[in-house]
Design a protein around this motif. Structure first.
Motif, PDB file in Angstrom:
ATOM      1  N   GLY A  41      16.919  -6.455 -16.236  1.00 34.19           N
ATOM      2  CA  GLY A  41      16.065  -5.275 -16.233  1.00 34.19           C
ATOM      3  C   GLY A  41      15.328  -5.160 -14.913  1.00 34.19           C
ATOM      4  N   PRO A  42      14.700  -4.028 -14.654  1.00 31.38           N
ATOM      5  CA  PRO A  42      13.984  -3.832 -13.395  1.00 31.38           C
ATOM      6  C   PRO A  42      12.831  -4.811 -13.257  1.00 31.38           C
ATOM      7  N   ARG A  43      12.628  -5.301 -12.034  1.00 33.37           N
ATOM      8  CA  ARG A  43      11.533  -6.224 -11.779  1.00 33.37           C
ATOM      9  C   ARG A  43      10.202  -5.489 -11.866  1.00 33.37           C
ATOM     10  N   ALA A  44       9.196  -6.199 -12.336  1.00 34.24           N
ATOM     11  CA  ALA A  44       7.872  -5.598 -12.442  1.00 34.24           C
ATOM     12  C   ALA A  44       7.345  -5.279 -11.047  1.00 34.24           C
ATOM     13  N   ARG A  45       6.774  -4.102 -10.874  1.00 32.21           N
ATOM     14  CA  ARG A  45       6.233  -3.705  -9.580  1.00 32.21           C
ATOM     15  C   ARG A  45       4.986  -4.515  -9.284  1.00 32.21           C
ATOM     16  N   PRO A  46       4.841  -5.000  -8.047  1.00 35.66           N
ATOM     17  CA  PRO A  46       3.650  -5.782  -7.717  1.00 35.66           C
ATOM     18  C   PRO A  46       2.396  -4.918  -7.763  1.00 35.66           C
ATOM     19  N   ARG A  47       1.290  -5.547  -8.085  1.00 36.28           N
ATOM     20  CA  ARG A  47       0.007  -4.851  -8.134  1.00 36.28           C
ATOM     21  C   ARG A  47      -0.573  -4.861  -6.716  1.00 36.28           C
ATOM     22  N   GLU A  64      -6.331   1.011  -5.614  1.00 36.41           N
ATOM     23  CA  GLU A  64      -4.934   0.758  -5.966  1.00 36.41           C
ATOM     24  C   GLU A  64      -4.419   1.963  -6.756  1.00 36.41           C
ATOM     25  N   GLY A  65      -3.111   1.996  -6.950  1.00 36.25           N
ATOM     26  CA  GLY A  65      -2.523   3.000  -7.833  1.00 36.25           C
ATOM     27  C   GLY A  65      -2.341   4.364  -7.224  1.00 36.25           C
ATOM     28  N   PHE A  66      -2.231   4.486  -5.887  1.00 35.55           N
ATOM     29  CA  PHE A  66      -1.995   5.783  -5.255  1.00 35.55           C
ATOM     30  C   PHE A  66      -0.576   5.812  -4.701  1.00 35.55           C
ATOM     31  N   THR A  67      -0.007   7.012  -4.613  1.00 33.12           N
ATOM     32  CA  THR A  67       1.363   7.151  -4.116  1.00 33.12           C
ATOM     33  C   THR A  67       1.475   8.137  -2.952  1.00 33.12           C
ATOM     34  N   ASN A  68       0.401   8.851  -2.620  1.00 37.00           N
ATOM     35  CA  ASN A  68       0.420   9.763  -1.477  1.00 37.00           C
ATOM     36  C   ASN A  68      -0.987   9.851  -0.904  1.00 37.00           C
ATOM     37  N   VAL A  69      -1.113  10.582   0.202  1.00 40.70           N
ATOM     38  CA  VAL A  69      -2.380  10.626   0.923  1.00 40.70           C
ATOM     39  C   VAL A  69      -3.487  11.266   0.091  1.00 40.70           C
ATOM     40  N   ALA A  74      -8.529  10.488  -2.971  1.00 40.07           N
ATOM     41  CA  ALA A  74      -9.221  10.583  -4.255  1.00 40.07           C
ATOM     42  C   ALA A  74      -9.715   9.207  -4.710  1.00 40.07           C
ATOM     43  N   LYS A  75      -8.901   8.169  -4.493  1.00 42.10           N
ATOM     44  CA  LYS A  75      -9.304   6.814  -4.876  1.00 42.10           C
ATOM     45  C   LYS A  75     -10.488   6.332  -4.037  1.00 42.10           C
ATOM     46  N   ILE A  76     -10.428   6.595  -2.717  1.00 42.59           N
ATOM     47  CA  ILE A  76     -11.536   6.200  -1.850  1.00 42.59           C
ATOM     48  C   ILE A  76     -12.807   6.946  -2.247  1.00 42.59           C
ATOM     49  N   ALA A  77     -12.677   8.241  -2.512  1.00 42.66           N
ATOM     50  CA  ALA A  77     -13.838   9.044  -2.904  1.00 42.66           C
ATOM     51  C   ALA A  77     -14.448   8.529  -4.204  1.00 42.66           C
ATOM     52  N   GLU A  78     -13.601   8.119  -5.131  1.00 42.70           N
ATOM     53  CA  GLU A  78     -14.092   7.602  -6.410  1.00 42.70           C
ATOM     54  C   GLU A  78     -14.879   6.307  -6.220  1.00 42.70           C
ATOM     55  N   VAL A  79     -14.392   5.446  -5.333  1.00 37.99           N
ATOM     56  CA  VAL A  79     -15.075   4.171  -5.091  1.00 37.99           C
ATOM     57  C   VAL A  79     -16.465   4.392  -4.513  1.00 37.99           C
ATOM     58  N   SER A 228      -1.860  -7.020  10.625  1.00 43.24           N
ATOM     59  CA  SER A 228      -0.790  -6.083  10.303  1.00 43.24           C
ATOM     60  C   SER A 228       0.170  -6.756   9.347  1.00 43.24           C
ATOM     61  N   GLY A 229       0.293  -6.241   8.141  1.00 41.41           N
ATOM     62  CA  GLY A 229       1.205  -6.835   7.172  1.00 41.41           C
ATOM     63  C   GLY A 229       2.648  -6.603   7.555  1.00 41.41           C
ATOM     64  N   LYS A 230       3.505  -7.548   7.219  1.00 40.47           N
ATOM     65  CA  LYS A 230       4.921  -7.394   7.516  1.00 40.47           C
ATOM     66  C   LYS A 230       5.570  -6.407   6.561  1.00 40.47           C
ATOM     67  N   GLU A 231       5.003  -6.280   5.357  1.00 33.10           N
ATOM     68  CA  GLU A 231       5.501  -5.297   4.411  1.00 33.10           C
ATOM     69  C   GLU A 231       4.551  -4.113   4.401  1.00 33.10           C
ATOM     70  N   THR A 232       5.092  -2.935   4.137  1.00 32.73           N
ATOM     71  CA  THR A 232       4.275  -1.738   4.140  1.00 32.73           C
ATOM     72  C   THR A 232       4.508  -0.939   2.864  1.00 32.73           C
ATOM     73  N   LEU A 233       3.474  -0.199   2.477  1.00 33.32           N
ATOM     74  CA  LEU A 233       3.582   0.752   1.384  1.00 33.32           C
ATOM     75  C   LEU A 233       3.808   2.113   2.018  1.00 33.32           C
ATOM     76  N   ARG A 234       4.999   2.669   1.862  1.00 32.79           N
ATOM     77  CA  ARG A 234       5.329   3.966   2.459  1.00 32.79           C
ATOM     78  C   ARG A 234       4.972   5.074   1.476  1.00 32.79           C
ATOM     79  N   LEU A 235       4.080   5.961   1.898  1.00 30.84           N
ATOM     80  CA  LEU A 235       3.640   7.068   1.054  1.00 30.84           C
ATOM     81  C   LEU A 235       4.585   8.232   1.219  1.00 30.84           C
ATOM     82  N   ARG A 236       4.838   8.951   0.137  1.00 31.26           N
ATOM     83  CA  ARG A 236       5.751  10.085   0.156  1.00 31.26           C
ATOM     84  C   ARG A 236       5.049  11.308  -0.421  1.00 31.26           C
ATOM     85  N   THR A 237       5.413  12.486   0.097  1.00 24.83           N
ATOM     86  CA  THR A 237       4.830  13.713  -0.446  1.00 24.83           C
ATOM     87  C   THR A 237       5.373  13.995  -1.842  1.00 24.83           C
ATOM     88  N   GLN A 238       6.606  13.531  -2.117  1.00 23.60           N
ATOM     89  CA  GLN A 238       7.201  13.687  -3.441  1.00 23.60           C
ATOM     90  C   GLN A 238       7.783  12.356  -3.872  1.00 23.60           C
TER      91      GLN A 238
END
Length: 313
Positions: A41-47, A64-69, A74-79, A228-238
């Motif tokens: 089955g699909p691997r659990a997505r890292p937190r 955490e928990g955002f997928t686009n800019v 919104a997450k930063i504003a909430e914090v 600078s992390g070697k892995e990146t979270l790439r944000l997408r508009t869709q």
């Protein structure tokens, strides 16, 4: 607590799971079936948790928990208990207005996010004595266009009140909030010469630049470190954000050069000065190297700018 089987055996740690339930204690594992193994089955997505501060100074927040800019803002504003519309742009690993550190479409897993929020509003009267104002404009992906660079010796460079990082809120009382950077650039380019116009600008809220970033103390040796992390979270508009390997230094440099070409009139100016598609392509190749634009795209840009009467080369 579940009782052990007849021989007191416990399921081995990390043993097979089915529908979230461990194998029955004491039950021998079934023999492996012949043929290819069943797909897992699909691997659990890292937190993924990122740390953030307001650039002018604040406690450190966790998001955490955002997928686009827009979701990120919104997450930063909430914090920090502010409106997302207060955020002009974000930089990575520095609280300063450093346009080389702008948050774009990807974030390293160890990057520290600094949010630059609205500060003072100012109005500047400008007289367009030349075709180009000397501005490079970009946008934050959430409705605000702002000044990324000012060309030395240009019209805008002579106006001391206009600074890199200022958000352009209105042109002659016509609001441009919600416009993309190329739309704003076109509006400014189409303004008539010798006729004064007014820019309403919003500068980022400022702090003391001599105060360095505050790092958090922690028992964990790696926590609070900024790199600078070697892995990146790439944000997408869709679609969802994607975790992937970070770009190499050469790819980062090529991306910066392509951004410069697309965000400003640089490519248009290059096309104006090129008598043929072939010469324009050679000029772009010298800048981008192996990351150059396709020949068809270069030809279309040259045709759109120069409107040649003859055939394209």
């Amino acid at each position: 607590m579940q009782r052990a089987g007849r021989h007191g055996r416990q399921p081995p740690e990390g043993g097979p799971m089915e529908n979230g339930v461990g194998q029955e204690p004491g039950t021998p594992e079934p023999p492996a079936a012949a043929g290819p193994a069943a797909p897992r089955g699909p691997r659990a997505r890292p937190r993924l948790v990122f740390h953030t501060q307001l650039a002018h100074g604040s406690p450190t927040g966790r998001i955490e928990g955002f997928t686009n800019v827009k979701e990120l803002y919104a997450k930063i504003a909430e914090v920090f208990d502010i409106s997302p519309t207060e955020i002009l742009f974000c930089t990575l690993n520095t609280h300063k207005v450093d346009m080389q550190k702008l948050l774009g479409g990807q974030i390293g897993l160890e990057d520290f996010i600094f949010a630059h929020v609205r500060g003072e509003t100012k109005e500047v009267e400008v007289t367009k004595t030349e075709d180009a104002l000397g501005l490079t404009i970009t946008d934050n992906g959430a409705g605000y266009a702002f000044i990324k660079r000012i060309k030395e010796g240009s019209i805008i460079n002579r106006l001391q009140t206009v600074c890199v990082g200022d958000s352009i809120e209105a042109i002659n009382d016509h609001t441009i909030v919600g416009c993309r950077h190329y739309e704003v650039a076109r509006m400014l380019r189409e303004l008539p010469r010798a006729q004064p116009f007014t820019l309403r600008l919003v500068q980022p809220k400022k702090a003391f630049d001599m105060i360095g970033q505050r790092t958090r103390t922690s028992k964990s040796p790696g926590e609070g470190r900024v790199a600078s992390g070697k892995e990146t979270l790439r944000l997408r508009t869709q679609g969802p954000a994607v975790l992937e390997e970070g770009p190499s230094p050469s790819e980062e440099e090529a991306a910066r050069q392509v951004d410069d070409l697309l965000e400003t009139s640089t490519m248009v100016e290059a096309a104006k000065g090129s008598p043929s598609v072939a010469q324009l392509a050679r000029g772009l190749d010298s800048v981008l190297g192996e990351f150059a634009f396709p020949q068809e795209f270069v030809a279309e840009v040259w045709a759109a700018v120069c409107h040649p009467k003859g055939d394209k080369e």
